[in-house]
Write an enzyme that holds these catalytic residues in place. Structure first.
Site, PDB file in Angstrom:
ATOM      1  N   ASN A  39      -3.621  -7.373 -58.582  1.00  0.00           N
ATOM      2  CA  ASN A  39      -4.230  -6.983 -59.849  1.00  0.00           C
ATOM      3  C   ASN A  39      -3.302  -7.333 -61.012  1.00  0.00           C
ATOM      4  O   ASN A  39      -2.073  -7.268 -60.894  1.00  0.00           O
ATOM      5  CB  ASN A  39      -4.659  -5.508 -59.864  1.00  0.00           C
ATOM      6  CG  ASN A  39      -3.574  -4.532 -59.457  1.00  0.00           C
ATOM      7  OD1 ASN A  39      -2.687  -4.856 -58.677  1.00  0.00           O
ATOM      8  ND2 ASN A  39      -3.648  -3.330 -59.995  1.00  0.00           N
ATOM      9  N   GLU A  52      -8.760  -8.618 -55.670  1.00  0.00           N
ATOM     10  CA  GLU A  52      -9.768  -9.409 -54.957  1.00  0.00           C
ATOM     11  C   GLU A  52     -10.220 -10.588 -55.818  1.00  0.00           C
ATOM     12  O   GLU A  52     -10.417 -11.701 -55.323  1.00  0.00           O
ATOM     13  CB  GLU A  52     -10.984  -8.544 -54.597  1.00  0.00           C
ATOM     14  CG  GLU A  52     -10.689  -7.382 -53.669  1.00  0.00           C
ATOM     15  CD  GLU A  52     -10.273  -6.093 -54.391  1.00  0.00           C
ATOM     16  OE1 GLU A  52      -9.673  -6.178 -55.482  1.00  0.00           O
ATOM     17  OE2 GLU A  52     -10.542  -5.019 -53.840  1.00  0.00           O
ATOM     18  N   CYS A  83     -13.735  -2.139 -55.843  1.00  0.00           N
ATOM     19  CA  CYS A  83     -14.652  -1.665 -56.884  1.00  0.00           C
ATOM     20  C   CYS A  83     -16.001  -2.367 -56.730  1.00  0.00           C
ATOM     21  O   CYS A  83     -16.135  -3.355 -56.003  1.00  0.00           O
ATOM     22  CB  CYS A  83     -14.063  -1.907 -58.270  1.00  0.00           C
ATOM     23  SG  CYS A  83     -14.174  -3.608 -58.834  1.00  0.00           S
ATOM     24  N   CYS A  86     -16.038  -6.092 -57.468  1.00  0.00           N
ATOM     25  CA  CYS A  86     -15.387  -6.912 -56.433  1.00  0.00           C
ATOM     26  C   CYS A  86     -16.253  -7.007 -55.178  1.00  0.00           C
ATOM     27  O   CYS A  86     -16.211  -8.019 -54.476  1.00  0.00           O
ATOM     28  CB  CYS A  86     -14.001  -6.363 -56.110  1.00  0.00           C
ATOM     29  SG  CYS A  86     -12.809  -6.786 -57.400  1.00  0.00           S
TER      30      CYS A  86
END
Ligand code: THU
Length: 131
Positions: A39, A52, A83, A86
Site C-alpha cells: 500500500n 493488491e 477491501c 480490491c
C-alpha cells in the site's frame, strides 16, 4: 519462496505513515511470474492505493492479464480481508475459483477464493445492452 513469503517481504516497503497499517500482496500470473505490491498512502487520503492494486498494476505493466493465485498479509488480528474495490480488481484478472490466501504477520491464515470474496460480481455480461 512461497507467494506468502513474497507478500511478507514486500509489506516491509509499504508507505503507510498515516494508517501505520502496512499491507503486502503477491499475485502469480499464468506464466508463473510473481508480482508484488504494497500500500502507498498519500497525505490526501483518498489518493492512497492498496497493496493488491499495486501488484495488479505491476502484473499488467509486465504484460500479463490473468492471475492464478493471490496472497495478502498484514499485521491484523485476523487475516486481512481485501477491501471491496480490491475484490473487484482481483475479479477482473482472476476466476471465481482462483485461490486467495489471507494472512496475519503472526501466522494465522485463511484460504478463500475470489468468488467467495465477491459473490455476484459485476461483470461484462451485465453490459450486454451496450453497443
Ligand atoms: N489496505 C490494503 O492495502 N489492502 C487491503 O486489502 C486493505 C487495506 C490498505 C489501505 C490503507 O493504506 C491501509 O491499508 C488502511 O486502510
Amino acid at each position: 519462496m512461497t507467494l506468502l513469503d513474497a507478500a511478507r517481504d514486500v509489506r516491509e516497503r509499504a508507505y503507510a505513515p498515516y494508517s501505520k497499517f502496512k499491507v503486502g500482496a503477491a499475485i502469480r500470473g499464468t506464466s508463473g511470474q510473481v508480482y508484488r505490491g504494497c500500500n502507498v498512502e498519500n497525505v490526501a487520503y483518498p489518493e492512497g492505493t492498496c497493496a493488491e492494486a499495486g501488484a495488479i498494476a505491476l502484473m499488467v505493466a509486465s504484460g500479463e492479464t490473468e492471475l492464478i493465485e493471490v496472497a495478502v498479509i498484514a499485521d491484523s488480528p485476523s487475516p486481512v480481508p481485501p477491501c471491496g474495490g480490491c475484490r473487484q480488481k482481483l475479479a477482473e484478472f482472476g476466476k471465481p475459483d482462483t485461490p486467495v490466501l489471507l494472512a496475519t504477520t503472526s501466522g494465522v491464515t485463511l484460504s478463500t477464493t475470489i468468488g467467495e470474496l465477491l459473490p455476484g460480481r459485476f461483470d461484462i455480461s451485465h453490459m450486454s445492452g451496450i453497443e
